[in-house]
Design an enzyme around this catalytic site. Structure first.
Site, PDB file in Angstrom:
ATOM      1  N   VAL A 128       0.827  -1.206   0.000  1.00 48.53           N
ATOM      2  CA  VAL A 128       0.000   0.000   0.000  1.00 48.53           C
ATOM      3  C   VAL A 128       0.862   1.258   0.000  1.00 48.53           C
ATOM      4  O   VAL A 128       0.603   2.211  -0.735  1.00 48.53           O
ATOM      5  CB  VAL A 128      -0.964   0.028   1.211  1.00 48.53           C
ATOM      6  CG1 VAL A 128      -1.758   1.318   1.247  1.00 48.53           C
ATOM      7  CG2 VAL A 128      -1.894  -1.165   1.183  1.00 48.53           C
ATOM      8  N   GLU A 129       1.912   1.263   0.800  1.00 49.49           N
ATOM      9  CA  GLU A 129       2.632   2.517   1.036  1.00 49.49           C
ATOM     10  C   GLU A 129       3.517   2.961  -0.135  1.00 49.49           C
ATOM     11  O   GLU A 129       3.266   3.986  -0.762  1.00 49.49           O
ATOM     12  CB  GLU A 129       3.423   2.436   2.346  1.00 49.49           C
ATOM     13  CG  GLU A 129       2.475   2.349   3.546  1.00 49.49           C
ATOM     14  CD  GLU A 129       3.165   2.404   4.890  1.00 49.49           C
ATOM     15  OE1 GLU A 129       4.391   2.209   4.952  1.00 49.49           O
ATOM     16  OE2 GLU A 129       2.455   2.640   5.891  1.00 49.49           O
TER      17      GLU A 129
END
Ligand code: HEC
Ligand code: HEC
Length: 274
Positions: free
Chosen positions: A149-150
């Site tokens: 996600v990051e």
């Protein structure tokens, strides 16, 4: 007219008060204030400590070259898959190390499940992440780059290849890790970012106060400090960081969720340790 009368009345009462007692009431009050001031400081010094100037780690000694490299890496969007995110996107140093979002926008636009804590003074924490799953900022720094996600880079190799392709980085890694034959590694990247974060320490007037400067806080702030201590905030907010030095059950007295109406249940450390 009315104002002048009230003022005149006050002056009269004060005059009467200062004449009626034998000794000087004004000075007595001052001496009392001084004593209470000293007592509050002593109490505060028992609960809090002044911040150090950096957060040392013997396993990753801080050097100017490492910090400089870490500074560049912290702001480099090449550490994310599509180039949308650097560390600074979610831990913006221009806004006290946070992004002011409930949860952060990842590299692909999706959001993670947790709020981004500040990187300021984080290196001094007992452990990293809300649930403490990384032991220090060096270990932590390896996480977001590969987190889907990051920053979403597919592998350590892709990351290292990207860094090696930048001539300036080759020089900077060599200067930061002079004893390494092949200095551009994933591990050294996390060490450089960690060293940079170990200098993100923010001493304030409160630290000057804790070192003994009674004038560093004004009267209102000292009243606030008293309330903070008396209300029991220090059960969790103490030490050099006013927190970050222990794990506590969230919702100590009552259940957190019914009281706040929050539907988002994050079990934190329990999810790790069961
Ligand atoms: C997409 C947003 C995002 C990006 C990009 C990101 N972080 Fe974070 N960071 C977070 C979130 C969210 C957490 C908390 C996650 C958790 O506790 O599970 C976190 C936690 C941290 C912590 C722990 C702080 C503490 O008080 O426990 C540090 C340190 C940190 N990040 C540094 C970095 C560094 C260095 C980078 C770049 C390599 C980076 N972050 C990239 C969102 C991000
Ligand atoms: C049972 C432990 C506990 C007690 C007692 C407690 N806190 Fe907290 N406090 C926390 C935790 C955990 C957080 C971080 C969680 C969050 O931000 O959602 C926090 C966050 C905060 C923050 C936000 C800090 C930031 O960086 O965003 C403030 C301000 C704060 N507390 C003030 C207080 C005050 C004032 C009191 C006393 C009236 C108090 N706290 C009592 C545990 C506690």
């Amino acid at each position: 007219m009315k104002k002048t009368l009230i003022l005149a009345g006050l002056v009269g009462i004060t005059f009467w008060m200062s004449c009626s007692g034998g000794n000087e009431p004004k000075q007595e009050v001052k001496a009392d204030d001084g004593k209470a001031d000293q007592e509050l400081l002593a109490q505060a010094q028992g609960l809090f400590q002044a911040l150090p100037t950096s957060a040392e780690n013997p396993e990753n000694p801080i050097s100017e070259e490492k910090v400089k490299l870490g500074h560049y890496l912290y702001f480099d969007t090449r550490l994310s898959k599509t180039g949308n995110n650097s560390c600074n996107s979610c831990h913006n140093l221009a806004t006290y190390g946070v992004d002011n979002e409930p949860t952060s926008k990842g590299d692909n636009g999706g959001r993670g499940g947790r709020n981004s804590p500040t990187t300021l003074n984080a290196a001094l924490h007992l452990a990293q992440f809300w649930d403490g799953r990384a032991k220090d900022v060096e270990e932590q720094a390896g996480g977001p780059v590969l987190n889907p996600v990051e920053m979403a880079l597919p592998s350590k190799k892709v990351c290292v290849d990207r860094l090696k392709a930048v001539k300036e980085y080759q020089n900077m890694f060599a200067a930061a890790f002079p004893n390494d034959k092949d200095p551009v590694t994933y591990d050294n990247m996390t060490k450089a970012i960690g060293a940079f974060e170990r200098k993100l320490i923010t001493p304030s007037r409160f630290d000057s106060y804790l070192k003994g400067d009674l004038t560093a806080l004004n009267t209102e702030e000292k009243e606030g400090l008293k309330s903070f201590i008396n209300a029991g905030c220090t059960a969790c907010h103490s030490g050099a960081l006013l927190g970050g030095d222990k794990f506590m059950k969230f919702g100590l007295v009552n259940d957190y969720h019914p009281l706040t109406g929050s539907s988002d249940k994050d079990h934190g450390k329990m999810d790790l340790t069961k």
